[in-house]
Design a protein around this motif. Sequence first.
Motif, PDB file in Angstrom:
ATOM      1  N   LEU A   1      50.696 -96.109  46.291  1.00 18.61           N
ATOM      2  CA  LEU A   1      51.531 -94.916  46.359  1.00 18.61           C
ATOM      3  C   LEU A   1      50.884 -93.963  47.350  1.00 18.61           C
ATOM      4  CD1 LEU A   1      53.858 -93.115  45.373  1.00 18.61           C
ATOM      5  CD2 LEU A   1      52.368 -92.362  43.515  1.00 18.61           C
ATOM      6  N   ILE A   2      51.664 -93.505  48.332  1.00 18.55           N
ATOM      7  CA  ILE A   2      51.150 -92.606  49.367  1.00 18.55           C
ATOM      8  C   ILE A   2      51.834 -91.257  49.212  1.00 18.55           C
ATOM      9  CG2 ILE A   2      50.874 -92.234  51.830  1.00 18.55           C
ATOM     10  CD1 ILE A   2      50.950 -95.263  52.195  1.00 18.55           C
ATOM     11  N   LEU A   3      51.027 -90.208  49.058  1.00 20.37           N
ATOM     12  CA  LEU A   3      51.537 -88.859  48.843  1.00 20.37           C
ATOM     13  C   LEU A   3      51.117 -87.971  50.009  1.00 20.37           C
ATOM     14  CD1 LEU A   3      52.970 -86.883  46.918  1.00 20.37           C
ATOM     15  CD2 LEU A   3      50.753 -86.481  45.849  1.00 20.37           C
ATOM     16  N   GLY A   4      52.090 -87.454  50.744  1.00 20.96           N
ATOM     17  CA  GLY A   4      51.814 -86.515  51.822  1.00 20.96           C
ATOM     18  C   GLY A   4      51.724 -85.123  51.235  1.00 20.96           C
ATOM     19  N   GLY A   5      50.637 -84.430  51.446  1.00 22.53           N
ATOM     20  CA  GLY A   5      50.440 -83.111  50.862  1.00 22.53           C
ATOM     21  C   GLY A   5      49.295 -83.151  49.874  1.00 22.53           C
ATOM     22  N   SER A   6      49.298 -82.202  48.945  1.00 23.13           N
ATOM     23  CA  SER A   6      48.213 -82.124  47.972  1.00 23.13           C
ATOM     24  C   SER A   6      48.756 -82.335  46.566  1.00 23.13           C
ATOM     25  CB  SER A   6      47.515 -80.769  48.071  1.00 23.13           C
ATOM     26  OG  SER A   6      48.421 -79.741  47.765  1.00 23.13           O
ATOM     27  N   LEU A   7      47.849 -82.512  45.653  1.00 20.79           N
ATOM     28  CA  LEU A   7      48.195 -82.729  44.251  1.00 20.79           C
ATOM     29  C   LEU A   7      47.480 -81.642  43.449  1.00 20.79           C
ATOM     30  CD1 LEU A   7      49.720 -84.609  42.355  1.00 20.79           C
ATOM     31  CD2 LEU A   7      47.706 -86.032  42.246  1.00 20.79           C
ATOM     32  N   GLU A   8      48.078 -80.437  43.498  1.00 20.07           N
ATOM     33  CA  GLU A   8      47.479 -79.271  42.862  1.00 20.07           C
ATOM     34  C   GLU A   8      48.566 -78.409  42.240  1.00 20.07           C
ATOM     35  OE1 GLU A   8      43.624 -78.387  45.597  1.00 20.07           O
ATOM     36  OE2 GLU A   8      45.533 -77.612  46.329  1.00 20.07           O
ATOM     37  N   TYR A   9      48.149 -77.496  41.404  1.00 17.20           N
ATOM     38  CA  TYR A   9      49.060 -76.552  40.777  1.00 17.20           C
ATOM     39  C   TYR A   9      49.196 -75.339  41.687  1.00 17.20           C
ATOM     40  CZ  TYR A   9      50.859 -73.125  37.473  1.00 17.20           C
ATOM     41  OH  TYR A   9      51.610 -72.169  36.850  1.00 17.20           O
ATOM     42  N   GLN A  10      50.429 -74.973  41.990  1.00 15.12           N
ATOM     43  CA  GLN A  10      50.693 -73.796  42.821  1.00 15.12           C
ATOM     44  C   GLN A  10      51.178 -72.676  41.926  1.00 15.12           C
ATOM     45  OE1 GLN A  10      50.011 -73.891  46.103  1.00 15.12           O
ATOM     46  NE2 GLN A  10      49.431 -76.043  45.888  1.00 15.12           N
ATOM     47  N   LYS A  11      50.347 -71.647  41.750  1.00 13.89           N
ATOM     48  CA  LYS A  11      50.771 -70.544  40.879  1.00 13.89           C
ATOM     49  C   LYS A  11      51.716 -69.624  41.633  1.00 13.89           C
ATOM     50  CE  LYS A  11      47.486 -66.759  41.197  1.00 13.89           C
ATOM     51  NZ  LYS A  11      48.349 -65.641  41.023  1.00 13.89           N
ATOM     52  N   VAL A  12      52.532 -68.930  40.894  1.00 16.82           N
ATOM     53  CA  VAL A  12      53.513 -68.021  41.476  1.00 16.82           C
ATOM     54  C   VAL A  12      52.779 -66.769  41.971  1.00 16.82           C
ATOM     55  CG1 VAL A  12      55.581 -66.660  41.012  1.00 16.82           C
ATOM     56  CG2 VAL A  12      55.267 -68.879  39.901  1.00 16.82           C
ATOM     57  N   PRO A  13      52.971 -66.381  43.254  1.00 19.73           N
ATOM     58  CA  PRO A  13      52.276 -65.195  43.763  1.00 19.73           C
ATOM     59  C   PRO A  13      52.837 -63.910  43.156  1.00 19.73           C
ATOM     60  CG  PRO A  13      53.737 -66.091  45.435  1.00 19.73           C
ATOM     61  CD  PRO A  13      53.773 -67.025  44.261  1.00 19.73           C
ATOM     62  N   ASN A  14      52.012 -62.878  43.144  1.00 18.03           N
ATOM     63  CA  ASN A  14      52.375 -61.541  42.661  1.00 18.03           C
ATOM     64  C   ASN A  14      52.809 -61.527  41.200  1.00 18.03           C
ATOM     65  OD1 ASN A  14      51.864 -60.547  45.230  1.00 18.03           O
ATOM     66  ND2 ASN A  14      53.977 -60.898  45.869  1.00 18.03           N
ATOM     67  N   GLN A  15      52.254 -62.428  40.405  1.00 18.74           N
ATOM     68  CA  GLN A  15      52.578 -62.455  38.991  1.00 18.74           C
ATOM     69  C   GLN A  15      51.261 -62.467  38.218  1.00 18.74           C
ATOM     70  OE1 GLN A  15      55.037 -65.696  37.787  1.00 18.74           O
ATOM     71  NE2 GLN A  15      55.093 -65.074  35.655  1.00 18.74           N
ATOM     72  N   LEU A  16      51.067 -61.476  37.373  1.00 16.62           N
ATOM     73  CA  LEU A  16      49.839 -61.373  36.606  1.00 16.62           C
ATOM     74  C   LEU A  16      49.924 -62.245  35.362  1.00 16.62           C
ATOM     75  CD1 LEU A  16      49.194 -57.545  36.790  1.00 16.62           C
ATOM     76  CD2 LEU A  16      48.073 -59.340  38.095  1.00 16.62           C
ATOM     77  N   ALA A  17      48.821 -62.906  35.047  1.00 16.76           N
ATOM     78  CA  ALA A  17      48.751 -63.723  33.849  1.00 16.76           C
ATOM     79  C   ALA A  17      47.291 -63.846  33.452  1.00 16.76           C
ATOM     80  CB  ALA A  17      49.347 -65.099  34.098  1.00 16.76           C
ATOM     81  N   SER A  18      47.062 -64.134  32.203  1.00 20.48           N
ATOM     82  CA  SER A  18      45.678 -64.294  31.756  1.00 20.48           C
ATOM     83  C   SER A  18      45.138 -65.633  32.257  1.00 20.48           C
ATOM     84  CB  SER A  18      45.606 -64.236  30.238  1.00 20.48           C
ATOM     85  OG  SER A  18      46.160 -65.399  29.685  1.00 20.48           O
ATOM     86  N   PHE A  19      43.838 -65.723  32.291  1.00 18.60           N
ATOM     87  CA  PHE A  19      43.192 -66.939  32.786  1.00 18.60           C
ATOM     88  C   PHE A  19      43.533 -68.126  31.896  1.00 18.60           C
ATOM     89  CE2 PHE A  19      39.498 -69.777  33.141  1.00 18.60           C
ATOM     90  CZ  PHE A  19      39.591 -70.054  34.494  1.00 18.60           C
ATOM     91  N   ASN A  20      43.551 -67.920  30.583  1.00 21.74           N
ATOM     92  CA  ASN A  20      43.873 -69.020  29.663  1.00 21.74           C
ATOM     93  C   ASN A  20      45.301 -69.513  29.850  1.00 21.74           C
ATOM     94  OD1 ASN A  20      41.349 -69.082  28.508  1.00 21.74           O
ATOM     95  ND2 ASN A  20      41.885 -67.618  26.895  1.00 21.74           N
ATOM     96  N   THR A  21      46.223 -68.575  30.101  1.00 25.55           N
ATOM     97  CA  THR A  21      47.616 -68.957  30.335  1.00 25.55           C
ATOM     98  C   THR A  21      47.739 -69.785  31.598  1.00 25.55           C
ATOM     99  OG1 THR A  21      48.338 -66.927  29.257  1.00 25.55           O
ATOM    100  CG2 THR A  21      49.959 -68.076  30.613  1.00 25.55           C
ATOM    101  N   LEU A  22      47.077 -69.353  32.663  1.00 28.33           N
ATOM    102  CA  LEU A  22      47.114 -70.098  33.927  1.00 28.33           C
ATOM    103  C   LEU A  22      46.513 -71.485  33.767  1.00 28.33           C
ATOM    104  CD1 LEU A  22      46.173 -67.399  36.571  1.00 28.33           C
ATOM    105  CD2 LEU A  22      48.366 -68.521  36.275  1.00 28.33           C
ATOM    106  N   LEU A  23      45.406 -71.563  33.051  1.00 26.67           N
ATOM    107  CA  LEU A  23      44.746 -72.847  32.837  1.00 26.67           C
ATOM    108  C   LEU A  23      45.650 -73.791  32.041  1.00 26.67           C
ATOM    109  CD1 LEU A  23      42.106 -74.316  33.392  1.00 26.67           C
ATOM    110  CD2 LEU A  23      41.245 -73.417  31.236  1.00 26.67           C
ATOM    111  N   HIS A  24      46.307 -73.266  31.031  1.00 28.18           N
ATOM    112  CA  HIS A  24      47.226 -74.078  30.220  1.00 28.18           C
ATOM    113  C   HIS A  24      48.424 -74.543  31.060  1.00 28.18           C
ATOM    114  CE1 HIS A  24      49.036 -75.585  26.579  1.00 28.18           C
ATOM    115  NE2 HIS A  24      50.147 -74.920  26.848  1.00 28.18           N
ATOM    116  N   GLN A  25      48.985 -73.641  31.867  1.00 29.16           N
ATOM    117  CA  GLN A  25      50.110 -74.005  32.732  1.00 29.16           C
ATOM    118  C   GLN A  25      49.703 -75.071  33.736  1.00 29.16           C
ATOM    119  OE1 GLN A  25      51.301 -70.308  34.492  1.00 29.16           O
ATOM    120  NE2 GLN A  25      52.657 -69.759  32.791  1.00 29.16           N
ATOM    121  N   GLU A  26      48.506 -74.913  34.316  1.00 27.07           N
ATOM    122  CA  GLU A  26      48.026 -75.889  35.297  1.00 27.07           C
ATOM    123  C   GLU A  26      47.870 -77.264  34.657  1.00 27.07           C
ATOM    124  OE1 GLU A  26      44.318 -76.669  38.384  1.00 27.07           O
ATOM    125  OE2 GLU A  26      44.230 -74.966  37.017  1.00 27.07           O
ATOM    126  N   ASN A  27      47.260 -77.318  33.478  1.00 29.59           N
ATOM    127  CA  ASN A  27      47.080 -78.604  32.793  1.00 29.59           C
ATOM    128  C   ASN A  27      48.409 -79.260  32.465  1.00 29.59           C
ATOM    129  OD1 ASN A  27      44.294 -78.697  32.831  1.00 29.59           O
ATOM    130  ND2 ASN A  27      44.082 -77.603  30.906  1.00 29.59           N
TER     131      ASN A  27
END
Length: 150
Positions: free
Chosen positions: A11-37
């Motif tokens: 399988l060949i993937l062009g680009g990256s395999l990462e979580y892209q968070k929404v800019p200009n939106q505040l969230a706690s670190f735990n929330t971001l970590l949970h969303q990323e996972n």
Amino acid sequence: MTSQYKNPRLLILGGSLEYQKVPNQLASFNTLLHQENDHLRMIISKIEALRPNVLLVEKSVSSYAQDYLLEKEISLVLNVKRPVLEHIARCTGALITPSIDDIPKTRLGHCELFRLEKISEQHEPANQFNKKPQKTLMFFEGCPRRLCCT
């Protein structure tokens, strides 16, 4: 990571395999970590549904995604230059998947043997620790001749 596969599915993937968070939106670190996972688990489940043995990615891969892929026994090659991905795709018959959303519609590549081999460079002088420089090379053997030959 397994360094050799007979009749692998690529399988060949062009680009990256990462979580892209929404800019200009505040969230706690735990929330971001949970969303990323959660997001990365969803992506890995899409990848796992295709049952590839080897995943080649053009850019970076999140450390969480690397761990998930290791659990699923999918070998990962990351930071592969675009021209190299295009050549591998042409030789193996794969399609380069431009985004994560297109993973279910992609075509996997095939060859008879995929292997990684470390080669020490004999002509290079040893470094300060008396070690010769090494390169890790990927070999895709047994690709259909009608597609390409290397």
